[in-house]
Write a protein that holds these residues in place. Structure first.
Motif, PDB file in Angstrom:
ATOM      1  N   ILE A   1      -6.085  -7.052   1.587  1.00 18.73           N
ATOM      2  CA  ILE A   1      -5.974  -7.148   3.050  1.00 18.73           C
ATOM      3  C   ILE A   1      -6.643  -5.990   3.778  1.00 18.73           C
ATOM      4  O   ILE A   1      -6.526  -5.870   4.992  1.00 18.73           O
ATOM      5  CB  ILE A   1      -4.486  -7.247   3.484  1.00 18.73           C
ATOM      6  CG1 ILE A   1      -3.710  -5.988   3.095  1.00 18.73           C
ATOM      7  CG2 ILE A   1      -3.817  -8.484   2.888  1.00 18.73           C
ATOM      8  CD1 ILE A   1      -2.269  -5.973   3.644  1.00 18.73           C
TER       9      ILE A   1
ATOM     10  N   ILE B   1      -5.057  -8.486  13.236  1.00 18.21           N
ATOM     11  CA  ILE B   1      -4.164  -7.359  13.524  1.00 18.21           C
ATOM     12  C   ILE B   1      -4.374  -7.036  15.001  1.00 18.21           C
ATOM     13  O   ILE B   1      -5.262  -6.270  15.359  1.00 18.21           O
ATOM     14  CB  ILE B   1      -4.538  -6.110  12.686  1.00 18.21           C
ATOM     15  CG1 ILE B   1      -4.714  -6.467  11.209  1.00 18.21           C
ATOM     16  CG2 ILE B   1      -3.516  -4.996  12.896  1.00 18.21           C
ATOM     17  CD1 ILE B   1      -5.355  -5.344  10.383  1.00 18.21           C
TER      18      ILE B   1
ATOM     19  N   THR C   1       6.642  -2.022   6.051  1.00 20.46           N
ATOM     20  CA  THR C   1       7.732  -1.107   6.401  1.00 20.46           C
ATOM     21  C   THR C   1       9.119  -1.751   6.332  1.00 20.46           C
ATOM     22  O   THR C   1      10.057  -1.141   5.816  1.00 20.46           O
ATOM     23  CB  THR C   1       7.487  -0.554   7.823  1.00 20.46           C
ATOM     24  OG1 THR C   1       6.136  -0.073   7.874  1.00 20.46           O
ATOM     25  CG2 THR C   1       8.438   0.563   8.153  1.00 20.46           C
TER      26      THR C   1
ATOM     27  N   SER D   1       5.624  -5.844  10.473  1.00 26.31           N
ATOM     28  CA  SER D   1       7.050  -5.537  10.672  1.00 26.31           C
ATOM     29  C   SER D   1       7.462  -5.573  12.141  1.00 26.31           C
ATOM     30  O   SER D   1       8.548  -6.040  12.471  1.00 26.31           O
ATOM     31  CB  SER D   1       7.376  -4.166  10.077  1.00 26.31           C
ATOM     32  OG  SER D   1       7.195  -4.191   8.676  1.00 26.31           O
TER      33      SER D   1
ATOM     34  N   ILE E   1       4.251  -7.987   5.571  1.00 27.21           N
ATOM     35  CA  ILE E   1       5.334  -7.069   5.910  1.00 27.21           C
ATOM     36  C   ILE E   1       5.391  -5.892   4.926  1.00 27.21           C
ATOM     37  O   ILE E   1       5.562  -6.098   3.720  1.00 27.21           O
ATOM     38  CB  ILE E   1       6.689  -7.811   5.909  1.00 27.21           C
ATOM     39  CG1 ILE E   1       6.632  -9.060   6.791  1.00 27.21           C
ATOM     40  CG2 ILE E   1       7.810  -6.858   6.355  1.00 27.21           C
ATOM     41  CD1 ILE E   1       6.318  -8.810   8.258  1.00 27.21           C
TER      42      ILE E   1
ATOM     43  N   LYS F   1       0.854  -1.197   0.000  1.00 27.32           N
ATOM     44  CA  LYS F   1       0.000   0.000   0.000  1.00 27.32           C
ATOM     45  C   LYS F   1       0.891   1.248   0.000  1.00 27.32           C
ATOM     46  O   LYS F   1       1.944   1.257   0.670  1.00 27.32           O
ATOM     47  CB  LYS F   1      -0.917   0.004   1.221  1.00 27.32           C
ATOM     48  CG  LYS F   1      -0.187   0.058   2.538  1.00 27.32           C
ATOM     49  CD  LYS F   1      -1.158  -0.049   3.713  1.00 27.32           C
ATOM     50  CE  LYS F   1      -0.391  -0.150   5.007  1.00 27.32           C
ATOM     51  NZ  LYS F   1      -1.062  -0.990   6.011  1.00 27.32           N
TER      52      LYS F   1
ATOM     53  N   ASN G   1      -4.299  -2.704   0.361  1.00 24.41           N
ATOM     54  CA  ASN G   1      -5.403  -2.331   1.250  1.00 24.41           C
ATOM     55  C   ASN G   1      -6.492  -1.514   0.590  1.00 24.41           C
ATOM     56  O   ASN G   1      -7.621  -1.492   1.069  1.00 24.41           O
ATOM     57  CB  ASN G   1      -4.896  -1.465   2.407  1.00 24.41           C
ATOM     58  CG  ASN G   1      -3.973  -2.196   3.331  1.00 24.41           C
ATOM     59  OD1 ASN G   1      -2.931  -2.667   2.916  1.00 24.41           O
ATOM     60  ND2 ASN G   1      -4.364  -2.307   4.593  1.00 24.41           N
TER      61      ASN G   1
ATOM     62  N   ARG H   1       6.234   4.431   5.428  1.00 27.64           N
ATOM     63  CA  ARG H   1       5.261   4.927   4.454  1.00 27.64           C
ATOM     64  C   ARG H   1       5.118   6.436   4.561  1.00 27.64           C
ATOM     65  O   ARG H   1       5.110   6.992   5.645  1.00 27.64           O
ATOM     66  CB  ARG H   1       3.883   4.288   4.682  1.00 27.64           C
ATOM     67  CG  ARG H   1       3.767   2.905   4.108  1.00 27.64           C
ATOM     68  CD  ARG H   1       2.391   2.323   4.325  1.00 27.64           C
ATOM     69  NE  ARG H   1       2.141   1.990   5.717  1.00 27.64           N
ATOM     70  CZ  ARG H   1       2.537   0.862   6.302  1.00 27.64           C
ATOM     71  NH1 ARG H   1       3.219  -0.036   5.617  1.00 27.64           N
ATOM     72  NH2 ARG H   1       2.266   0.627   7.566  1.00 27.64           N
TER      73      ARG H   1
HETATM   74  C1  LIG Z   1      -0.102  -1.943   6.526  1.00 23.11           C
HETATM   75  C2  LIG Z   1      -0.466  -3.320   6.879  1.00 23.11           C
HETATM   76  C3  LIG Z   1       0.511  -4.295   7.132  1.00 23.11           C
HETATM   77  C4  LIG Z   1       2.004  -4.021   7.112  1.00 23.11           C
HETATM   78  O1  LIG Z   1       2.392  -3.233   8.189  1.00 23.11           O
HETATM   79  P1  LIG Z   1       3.949  -2.882   8.459  1.00 23.11           P
HETATM   80  O2  LIG Z   1       3.964  -2.494   9.878  1.00 23.11           O
HETATM   81  O3  LIG Z   1       4.292  -1.762   7.534  1.00 23.11           O
HETATM   82  O4  LIG Z   1       4.732  -4.099   8.175  1.00 23.11           O
HETATM   83  C5  LIG Z   1       0.093  -5.586   7.400  1.00 23.11           C
HETATM   84  N1  LIG Z   1      -1.212  -5.906   7.434  1.00 23.11           N
HETATM   85  C6  LIG Z   1      -2.186  -5.008   7.204  1.00 23.11           C
HETATM   86  C7  LIG Z   1      -3.605  -5.430   7.257  1.00 23.11           C
HETATM   87  C8  LIG Z   1      -1.844  -3.685   6.931  1.00 23.11           C
HETATM   88  O5  LIG Z   1      -2.820  -2.791   6.721  1.00 23.11           O
END
Ligand SMILES: *Cc1c(COP(=O)(O)O)cnc(C)c1O
Length: 237
Positions: free
Chosen positions: A79, A163, A222, A204, A220, A36, A57, A228
């Motif tokens: 995602i 998450i 970042t 990450s 993953i 993203k 996303n 970002r």
């Molecule tokens: C942005 C995102 C990630 C990745 O996050 P980082 O901390 O940059 O690795 C993973 N899963 C979802 C659902 C996200 O929106």
């Protein structure tokens, strides 16, 4: 180019080290590159370094990149949050959807999956930390939702995604992931005919904890592409 190559190598090493600590095979953990806000060019560079699966996303942003990268055989994973009136392009353009959290969305994805394409791989998103602000089905509602989704013919119910609430303590990070592992095990018992082999968890900042608790896909962003820059973000949809 070299920066993405270096970061990709580092992430693969980190996955291998965490797998070793967990006494798991590192091939059992797939790396999903979360792209993203990244330009198509950056995905192309990661592809050139061997990365084949990307997670997006925001629908419109994703569709633009899918079109720009049709010459690459990328596996596309959706995602992000799903609006039920936007399911058709998801059903038509993606291989996986990690963020299904209600039956209406699953049913529409099923009905809109084009004939001739393989079934769409689905993970049910679980609100494992029970945060009011987060999407995801609550653990108590998971068995009912999973049973209904499992009956859809154009969908393969592959597992669960989460998450968790963020936490800086690696030991604390493991708890919600361990709960996810338990939830998947009970689903496997509830629905023995489903290919329930997937735990999509770990980003990450918490991928080690997720791998220790059985993650099979880590998402993953970042650590692969750097921080970002949301000010330059393409229009979200
Ligand atoms: C942005 C995102 C990630 C990745 O996050 P980082 O901390 O940059 O690795 C993973 N899963 C979802 C659902 C996200 O929106």
């Amino acid at each position: 180019m070299t920066q993405i190559a270096d970061r990709l190598t580092k992430v693969h090493c980190q996955i291998a080290a965490a797998a070793k600590a967990a006494q798991r095979q590192s091939q059992a953990i797939r790396l999903l590159a979360v792209s993203k806000t990244r330009q198509a060019d950056e995905l192309r560079q990661a592809w050139a370094c061997g990365q084949q699966e990307f997670g997006e996303n925001y629908l419109q942003e994703a569709l633009d990149k899918i079109e720009a990268l049709t010459d690459l055989n990328i596996g596309w994973h959706f995602i992000g949050p799903i609006q039920s009136n936007k399911t058709r392009p998801i059903a038509e353009n993606f291989d996986w959807v990690h963020s299904v959290d209600r039956f209406k969305v699953a049913q529409r994805l099923n009905d809109q999956r084009p004939a001739g394409m393989p079934p769409l791989n689905i993970c049910l998103q679980v609100n494992i930390s029970k945060e009011a602000s987060k999407s995801g089905v609550l653990p108590a509602d998971l068995p009912t939702l999973a049973a209904k989704v499992a009956a859809l013919k154009n969908i393969r119910l592959r597992g669960l995604m989460a998450i968790p609430a963020s936490n800086d303590d690696p030991e604390q990070q493991r708890k919600p992931f361990a709960q996810m592992n338990d939830l998947l095990k009970s689903l496997q018992q509830q629905l023995p005919d489903q290919p329930l082999d997937t735990l999509s968890m770990g980003m990450s900042d918490d991928m080690d904890a997720a791998i220790l608790e059985g993650a099979t896909i880590v998402r993953i962003g970042t650590a692969l592409f750097g921080p970002r820059d949301y000010s330059s973000q393409l229009q979200q949809s």
